[in-house]
Design an enzyme around this catalytic site. Structure first.
Site, PDB file in Angstrom:
ATOM      1  N   THR A 189       5.825  -4.521  24.431  1.00  0.00           N
ATOM      2  CA  THR A 189       4.612  -4.113  23.964  1.00  0.00           C
ATOM      3  C   THR A 189       4.071  -6.224  24.349  1.00  0.00           C
ATOM      4  O   THR A 189       4.469  -6.395  23.946  1.00  0.00           O
ATOM      5  CB  THR A 189       4.612  -4.203  22.439  1.00  0.00           C
ATOM      6  OG1 THR A 189       5.112  -2.864  22.505  1.00  0.00           O
ATOM      7  CG2 THR A 189       3.174  -4.248  21.492  1.00  0.00           C
ATOM      8  N   LYS A 194       4.526 -11.583  16.699  1.00  0.00           N
ATOM      9  CA  LYS A 194       3.698 -11.231  18.448  1.00  0.00           C
ATOM     10  C   LYS A 194       2.579 -10.464  18.315  1.00  0.00           C
ATOM     11  O   LYS A 194       2.142 -10.591  18.828  1.00  0.00           O
ATOM     12  CB  LYS A 194       5.013 -10.920  18.993  1.00  0.00           C
ATOM     13  CG  LYS A 194       4.896 -11.160  20.614  1.00  0.00           C
ATOM     14  CD  LYS A 194       4.527  -9.889  20.866  1.00  0.00           C
ATOM     15  CE  LYS A 194       5.606  -9.363  21.019  1.00  0.00           C
ATOM     16  NZ  LYS A 194       5.765  -7.994  22.017  1.00  0.00           N
ATOM     17  N   LYS A 219      -0.680   1.053  21.739  1.00  0.00           N
ATOM     18  CA  LYS A 219       0.805   0.657  20.453  1.00  0.00           C
ATOM     19  C   LYS A 219       0.017  -0.359  19.718  1.00  0.00           C
ATOM     20  O   LYS A 219       0.475  -0.728  19.258  1.00  0.00           O
ATOM     21  CB  LYS A 219       1.630  -0.397  21.577  1.00  0.00           C
ATOM     22  CG  LYS A 219       2.805  -0.760  20.977  1.00  0.00           C
ATOM     23  CD  LYS A 219       3.902   0.114  20.878  1.00  0.00           C
ATOM     24  CE  LYS A 219       4.619  -0.776  19.601  1.00  0.00           C
ATOM     25  NZ  LYS A 219       5.685  -0.798  20.493  1.00  0.00           N
TER      26      LYS A 219
END
Length: 292
Positions: free
Chosen positions: A97, A240, A172
Site C-alpha cells: 500500500t 501510514k 486501496k
C-alpha cells in the site's frame, strides 16, 4: 508468457503467507532486508538473493510488499534496486500500500525499459494472506494483468483491474478510508457495551448478525475480547495508509473529517508505544478510561 520463477521482496506478516502459496506452483526467489526473517521460507523451498537487483535477474515476475513508500522507492530505484537489473524483459508488481504517484513513477520507468508494471495493493489482512483470499486491486493494463493473473490468483479471492497505473493504489486508499470507519465504530461499540454491563460475546454475535456486520467486527472483535493484539496489520502501517489517503484527498480538494479523526487516534496509539500492535489495539485508548 511462461512464468517459472517468481521473485518476491518482503517476507513480513503478509508476504510470508503469499510466498507459501506461490511455492506450491512456482520456484520462488526471495529477498528481505533482514535475512533471518526469511530462514523458515528457505527451509520450505524458497531460494535467497542478496539484493533486489539479484532477485530481478533471476525472475520472470517480481512481486514486492514492504512497509512504506520510502521502502518501495529503495527496492526499485536504490543502488541495488530492481531497476539496476539488466534483464531484457520483466513484469514487476508492487503489492505494497503505497502512493499513486510512486506507482506511476515505477510504471514509467518500467515502460522505458520495455518492462511491464502493475500496482496491486491487497486487502484481507493476515488471515486473507494465510487463506489465499485477499482482495487485489490492480492499476495497469489489461494485457499485463492477464500475464500475471495466475500468479496473483495463488493468494487472491478477487482480482480487479481498477484502471491505469496508480488506480490500484487509489482504490486501496478508498478501502482504508472505509476500514477507518469500521475500526473506530468497532472500538466505540465495545466500549459502550462494556460500560453498559453487557455480555460482550453475545453483543459481537448479535451485532455481527445484523446490519452492522462488517469485516473488522468479525475478525478483530473476537481478538480484542481475547486481548490478542498481535498484528494482522500493524497499527503503524495503518497510520501510514491514512496519511496517504488524506494527502490524496487534499490534492483532490476533499475534506474527510472522520478519516482525519481516525488518523489522530492512530497517531496517539502509536505515540503511546503500540505501533507494532495490530490495528485492533486501538481499544487500548479506551479500556482504561477513568469511568471504566
Amino acid at each position: 508468457m511462461t512464468i517459472k520463477t517468481i521473485g518476491f521482496i518482503g517476507t513480513g506478516v503478509m508476504g510470508k503467507s503469499m510466498i507459501r502459496h506461490l511455492l506450491k506452483k512456482y520456484k520462488v526467489v526471495v529477498y528481505n532486508r533482514t535475512k533471518e526473517k526469511a530462514l523458515d521460507l528457505l527451509e520450505e523451498g524458497a531460494t535467497w538473493a542478496d539484493t533486489p537487483c539479484d532477485v530481478a535477474n533471476q525472475a520472470d515476475v517480481v512481486l514486492t510488499i514492504v512497509g512504506y513508500p520510502k521502502g518501495v522507492e529503495e527496492v526499485y530505484f536504490g543502488g541495488k534496486g530492481i531497476f539496476k537489473s539488466t534483464k531484457e524483459h520483466l513484469v514487476v508488481v508492487d503489492l505494497t500500500t503505497s502512493t499513486p504517484t510512486l506507482a506511476k513513477r515505477i510504471n514509467e520507468e518500467a515502460v522505458a525499459r520495455s518492462w511491464e508494471a502493475l500496482d496491486a495493493p491487497v486487502s484481507g489482512g493476515d488471515l486473507g494472506a494465510k487463506n489465499g483470499t485477499l482482495s487485489t486491486m490492480v492499476g495497469g493494463t489489461e494485457e499485463t494483468l492477464e500475464k500475471v493473473y495466475p500468479v496473483l490468483d495463488c493468494f487472491s479471492k478477487t482480482i480487479t483491474l481498477q484502471g491505469t497505473a496508480g488506480a490500484g493504489q487509489h482504490t486501496k486508499m478508498a478501502n482504508q478510508i472505509m476500514i477507518a470507519g469500521t475500526m473506530t465504530g468497532l472500538t466505540e461499540m465495545l466500549v459502550y457495551a462494556k460500560a453498559a454491563g453487557l455480555d460482550m460475546d453475545k453483543v459481537l454475535q448479535t451485532v455481527g448478525a445484523g446490519s452492522a456486520a462488517n469485516w473488522s467486527l468479525s475478525n478483530y472483535g473476537p481478538r480484542i475480547l481475547k486481548e490478542d493484539y498481535s498484528p494482522g496489520f500493524f497499527a503503524k502501517h495503518f497510520l501510514k495508509d491514512l496519511g496517504i489517503a488524506l494527502d490524496e484527498a487534499e490534492r483532490m480538494r476533499l475534506f474527510l473529517p472522520a478519516t482525519l479523526q481516525a488518523k489522530k487516534l492512530y497517531e496517539t496509539l502509536c505515540d503511546d508505544g503500540f505501533a507494532d500492535d495490530g490495528t485492533q489495539a486501538l481499544i487500548k485508548l479506551y479500556w482504561n478510561l477513568p469511568n471504566e
